[in-house]
Design a protein around this motif. Structure first.
Motif, PDB file in Angstrom:
ATOM      1  N   LEU A 276       0.752  -1.235  -0.026  1.00  0.00           N
ATOM      2  CA  LEU A 276      -0.009   0.007  -0.110  1.00  0.00           C
ATOM      3  C   LEU A 276       0.914   1.419  -0.140  1.00  0.00           C
ATOM      4  O   LEU A 276       1.841   1.156   0.732  1.00  0.00           O
ATOM      5  N   ASP A 277       0.221   2.282  -0.767  1.00  0.00           N
ATOM      6  CA  ASP A 277       0.986   3.507  -0.737  1.00  0.00           C
ATOM      7  C   ASP A 277       0.119   4.559  -1.165  1.00  0.00           C
ATOM      8  O   ASP A 277      -1.021   4.350  -1.748  1.00  0.00           O
ATOM      9  N   ILE A 278       0.174   5.739  -0.523  1.00  0.00           N
ATOM     10  CA  ILE A 278      -0.655   6.929  -0.893  1.00  0.00           C
ATOM     11  C   ILE A 278      -0.501   7.394  -2.137  1.00  0.00           C
ATOM     12  O   ILE A 278      -1.300   8.145  -2.747  1.00  0.00           O
ATOM     13  N   ASN A 279       0.773   7.578  -2.686  1.00  0.00           N
ATOM     14  CA  ASN A 279       0.862   7.836  -4.040  1.00  0.00           C
ATOM     15  C   ASN A 279       1.015   6.614  -5.207  1.00  0.00           C
ATOM     16  O   ASN A 279       1.592   5.713  -5.220  1.00  0.00           O
ATOM     17  N   GLN A 280       0.203   7.134  -6.359  1.00  0.00           N
ATOM     18  CA  GLN A 280      -0.139   6.138  -7.288  1.00  0.00           C
ATOM     19  C   GLN A 280       1.175   5.741  -8.009  1.00  0.00           C
ATOM     20  O   GLN A 280       1.422   4.655  -8.491  1.00  0.00           O
ATOM     21  N   ASN A 281       1.979   6.748  -8.084  1.00  0.00           N
ATOM     22  CA  ASN A 281       3.299   6.609  -8.817  1.00  0.00           C
ATOM     23  C   ASN A 281       4.214   5.284  -8.100  1.00  0.00           C
ATOM     24  O   ASN A 281       5.118   4.866  -8.648  1.00  0.00           O
ATOM     25  N   ASN A 282       4.146   5.291  -6.868  1.00  0.00           N
ATOM     26  CA  ASN A 282       4.812   4.539  -6.056  1.00  0.00           C
ATOM     27  C   ASN A 282       4.289   3.056  -6.443  1.00  0.00           C
ATOM     28  O   ASN A 282       4.897   2.195  -6.585  1.00  0.00           O
ATOM     29  N   ILE A 283       2.892   2.967  -6.148  1.00  0.00           N
ATOM     30  CA  ILE A 283       2.316   1.702  -6.864  1.00  0.00           C
ATOM     31  C   ILE A 283       2.665   1.221  -8.250  1.00  0.00           C
ATOM     32  O   ILE A 283       2.838  -0.126  -8.241  1.00  0.00           O
ATOM     33  N   GLU A 284       2.536   2.122  -9.213  1.00  0.00           N
ATOM     34  CA  GLU A 284       2.920   1.733 -10.485  1.00  0.00           C
ATOM     35  C   GLU A 284       4.489   1.209 -10.505  1.00  0.00           C
ATOM     36  O   GLU A 284       4.929   0.293 -11.378  1.00  0.00           O
ATOM     37  N   TYR A 285       5.201   2.030  -9.702  1.00  0.00           N
ATOM     38  CA  TYR A 285       6.588   1.425  -9.946  1.00  0.00           C
ATOM     39  C   TYR A 285       6.701  -0.043  -9.012  1.00  0.00           C
ATOM     40  O   TYR A 285       7.627  -0.849  -9.823  1.00  0.00           O
ATOM     41  N   CYS A 286       6.189  -0.192  -8.135  1.00  0.00           N
ATOM     42  CA  CYS A 286       6.175  -1.517  -7.702  1.00  0.00           C
ATOM     43  C   CYS A 286       5.455  -2.684  -8.498  1.00  0.00           C
ATOM     44  O   CYS A 286       6.148  -3.621  -8.604  1.00  0.00           O
ATOM     45  N   LYS A 287       4.530  -2.260  -9.280  1.00  0.00           N
ATOM     46  CA  LYS A 287       3.882  -3.208 -10.254  1.00  0.00           C
ATOM     47  C   LYS A 287       4.590  -3.527 -11.354  1.00  0.00           C
ATOM     48  O   LYS A 287       4.842  -4.785 -11.813  1.00  0.00           O
ATOM     49  N   ASN A 288       5.582  -2.690 -11.665  1.00  0.00           N
ATOM     50  CA  ASN A 288       6.586  -2.761 -12.990  1.00  0.00           C
ATOM     51  C   ASN A 288       7.908  -3.794 -12.002  1.00  0.00           C
ATOM     52  O   ASN A 288       8.315  -4.666 -12.751  1.00  0.00           O
ATOM     53  N   ARG A 289       8.370  -3.397 -10.814  1.00  0.00           N
ATOM     54  CA  ARG A 289       9.341  -4.153 -10.265  1.00  0.00           C
ATOM     55  C   ARG A 289       9.237  -5.580  -9.955  1.00  0.00           C
ATOM     56  O   ARG A 289      10.167  -6.185 -10.193  1.00  0.00           O
ATOM     57  N   PHE A 290       7.730  -5.691  -9.625  1.00  0.00           N
ATOM     58  CA  PHE A 290       7.502  -7.257  -9.134  1.00  0.00           C
ATOM     59  C   PHE A 290       6.409  -7.738 -10.077  1.00  0.00           C
ATOM     60  O   PHE A 290       5.368  -8.572  -9.816  1.00  0.00           O
ATOM     61  N   SER A 291       6.574  -7.264 -11.515  1.00  0.00           N
ATOM     62  CA  SER A 291       5.595  -8.018 -12.604  1.00  0.00           C
ATOM     63  C   SER A 291       5.467  -9.474 -12.520  1.00  0.00           C
ATOM     64  O   SER A 291       4.481  -9.874 -12.888  1.00  0.00           O
ATOM     65  N   SER A 292       6.560  -9.988 -12.070  1.00  0.00           N
ATOM     66  CA  SER A 292       6.644 -11.435 -12.436  1.00  0.00           C
ATOM     67  C   SER A 292       5.875 -12.244 -10.962  1.00  0.00           C
ATOM     68  O   SER A 292       5.783 -13.320 -10.867  1.00  0.00           O
ATOM     69  N   GLU A 293       5.459 -11.429 -10.125  1.00  0.00           N
ATOM     70  CA  GLU A 293       5.094 -11.928  -8.817  1.00  0.00           C
ATOM     71  C   GLU A 293       3.677 -11.935  -8.577  1.00  0.00           C
ATOM     72  O   GLU A 293       2.969 -10.892  -8.545  1.00  0.00           O
ATOM     73  N   SER A 294       2.944 -13.050  -8.765  1.00  0.00           N
ATOM     74  CA  SER A 294       1.642 -13.222  -9.104  1.00  0.00           C
ATOM     75  C   SER A 294       0.916 -13.166  -7.549  1.00  0.00           C
ATOM     76  O   SER A 294      -0.311 -12.780  -7.270  1.00  0.00           O
ATOM     77  N   LYS A 295       1.723 -13.376  -6.328  1.00  0.00           N
ATOM     78  CA  LYS A 295       1.234 -13.324  -4.919  1.00  0.00           C
ATOM     79  C   LYS A 295       1.145 -11.744  -4.451  1.00  0.00           C
ATOM     80  O   LYS A 295       0.882 -11.685  -3.202  1.00  0.00           O
ATOM     81  N   ILE A 296       1.372 -10.727  -5.353  1.00  0.00           N
ATOM     82  CA  ILE A 296       1.491  -9.483  -4.594  1.00  0.00           C
ATOM     83  C   ILE A 296       0.311  -8.874  -5.092  1.00  0.00           C
ATOM     84  O   ILE A 296       0.069  -8.805  -6.349  1.00  0.00           O
ATOM     85  N   SER A 297      -0.510  -8.268  -4.159  1.00  0.00           N
ATOM     86  CA  SER A 297      -1.588  -7.312  -4.564  1.00  0.00           C
ATOM     87  C   SER A 297      -1.049  -5.773  -4.209  1.00  0.00           C
ATOM     88  O   SER A 297      -0.285  -5.460  -3.274  1.00  0.00           O
ATOM     89  N   TYR A 298      -1.861  -4.783  -4.898  1.00  0.00           N
ATOM     90  CA  TYR A 298      -1.232  -3.378  -4.752  1.00  0.00           C
ATOM     91  C   TYR A 298      -2.599  -2.669  -4.315  1.00  0.00           C
ATOM     92  O   TYR A 298      -3.632  -2.689  -5.081  1.00  0.00           O
ATOM     93  N   TYR A 299      -2.624  -1.535  -3.481  1.00  0.00           N
ATOM     94  CA  TYR A 299      -3.550  -0.807  -3.393  1.00  0.00           C
ATOM     95  C   TYR A 299      -2.884   0.840  -3.189  1.00  0.00           C
ATOM     96  O   TYR A 299      -2.067   0.946  -2.526  1.00  0.00           O
ATOM     97  N   VAL A 300      -3.703   1.687  -3.802  1.00  0.00           N
ATOM     98  CA  VAL A 300      -3.523   3.149  -3.309  1.00  0.00           C
ATOM     99  C   VAL A 300      -4.312   3.668  -2.068  1.00  0.00           C
ATOM    100  O   VAL A 300      -5.767   3.498  -2.467  1.00  0.00           O
ATOM    101  N   THR A 301      -3.762   3.807  -1.253  1.00  0.00           N
ATOM    102  CA  THR A 301      -4.613   4.232  -0.109  1.00  0.00           C
ATOM    103  C   THR A 301      -4.917   5.583   0.315  1.00  0.00           C
ATOM    104  O   THR A 301      -4.068   6.362  -0.451  1.00  0.00           O
ATOM    105  N   ASN A 302      -5.580   5.742   1.153  1.00  0.00           N
ATOM    106  CA  ASN A 302      -5.832   7.302   1.450  1.00  0.00           C
ATOM    107  C   ASN A 302      -5.058   7.974   2.246  1.00  0.00           C
ATOM    108  O   ASN A 302      -5.216   9.031   2.659  1.00  0.00           O
ATOM    109  N   GLY A 303      -4.089   7.048   3.092  1.00  0.00           N
ATOM    110  CA  GLY A 303      -3.211   7.496   3.796  1.00  0.00           C
ATOM    111  C   GLY A 303      -3.410   7.262   5.318  1.00  0.00           C
ATOM    112  O   GLY A 303      -2.674   7.533   6.089  1.00  0.00           O
TER     113      GLY A 303
END
Length: 254
Positions: A109-136
């Motif tokens: 989780l992160d409040i910044n969409q850009n950080n979540i997109e970075y992580c999605k690219n960084r761990f693109s081969s990992e199916s066990k990771i979920s991602y959420y943009v939080t309100n903080g």
């Protein structure tokens, strides 16, 4: 007395409670009156200040502070069940590599969409990771009683106390009974009215005792609290941080 020495002096006085702190620093960079009617505007302001920050690239070189075996971060992390783990304020995901193999599911989780997109690219081969943009201050999207660990390193030190409270409430909701939180938070329990960027290392108002009090009100029992200094050389500030490990002992009402 230098500014650093003055801050250290204030921390020591606060820790021992020998005398009341009565000192006014320079005017804060932002006036809290502007945010009094909308708590989330403070949360968003803090989040926005970290959008695209150079910190994320630099922090990749500081992993030793958290993962060398003689650090308190590493030692306390070994007490966690990482089967189903949530990381709050994941940034660019620098810590994930150290628990990736242990986990069956990971939620970043992160409040910044850009950080979540970075992580999605960084761990693109990992199916066990979920991602959420939080309100903080929420864990929206994570099922109740589904996780074994919620943790955060090098981020909650900047959070508003009101947001820490919300995260404690949400952690209680998503954790199974016996699940644990490991929160790296501020121990700068002084100058409560100034904006966090006016304090050393941008540590927001919080203390080990306040955190322990809040955690107990949200169904957690404190296992350990490690208080430590942050910075090096002239930037060293004594006892400004705390790492709190707590276990969920009961559910609380929503």
């Amino acid at each position: 007395m230098s500014l650093k020495q003055l801050f250290n002096h204030l921390v020591k006085k606060n820790k021992t409670n020998k005398e009341k702190i009565n000192w006014v620093t320079n005017p804060p960079k932002k006036d809290f009156i502007d945010f009094m009617t909308n708590k989330n505007s403070v949360t968003k302001t803090i989040g926005d200040e970290w959008e695209g920050h150079a910190y994320y690239d630099k922090a990749e070189n500081w992993l030793y502070k958290f993962w060398e075996e003689d650090t308190v971060f590493y030692q306390r992390f070994q007490e966690l069940d990482c089967t189903h783990i949530v990381e709050i304020a994941c940034g660019h995901g620098r810590h994930v590599q150290f628990y990736l193999e242990k986990a069956k599911s990971i939620t970043l989780l992160d409040i910044n969409q850009n950080n979540i997109e970075y992580c999605k690219n960084r761990f693109s081969s990992e199916s066990k990771i979920s991602y959420y943009v939080t309100n903080g201050n929420s864990l929206t999207g994570i099922e109740t009683n589904s996780q074994t660990t919620v943790f955060t390193y090098d981020a909650m030190v900047h959070f508003e106390m009101l947001d820490v409270i919300e995260y404690l409430k949400e952690a209680n909701r998503v954790l199974i009974k016996g699940g644990k939180i490991l929160f790296h938070h501020s121990n700068a329990g002084y100058l409560p009215t100034v904006y966090y960027t006016s304090k050393p290392h941008w540590r927001n108002f919080m203390s080990a005792d306040i955190f322990a009090h809040l955690a107990s009100r949200f169904g957690f029992q404190v296992i350990s609290q490690d208080i430590f200094s942050w910075g090096e050389g002239e930037d060293l500030v004594e006892n400004v941080d705390c790492l709190s490990l707590c276990i969920k002992v009961k559910n609380i009402d929503p």
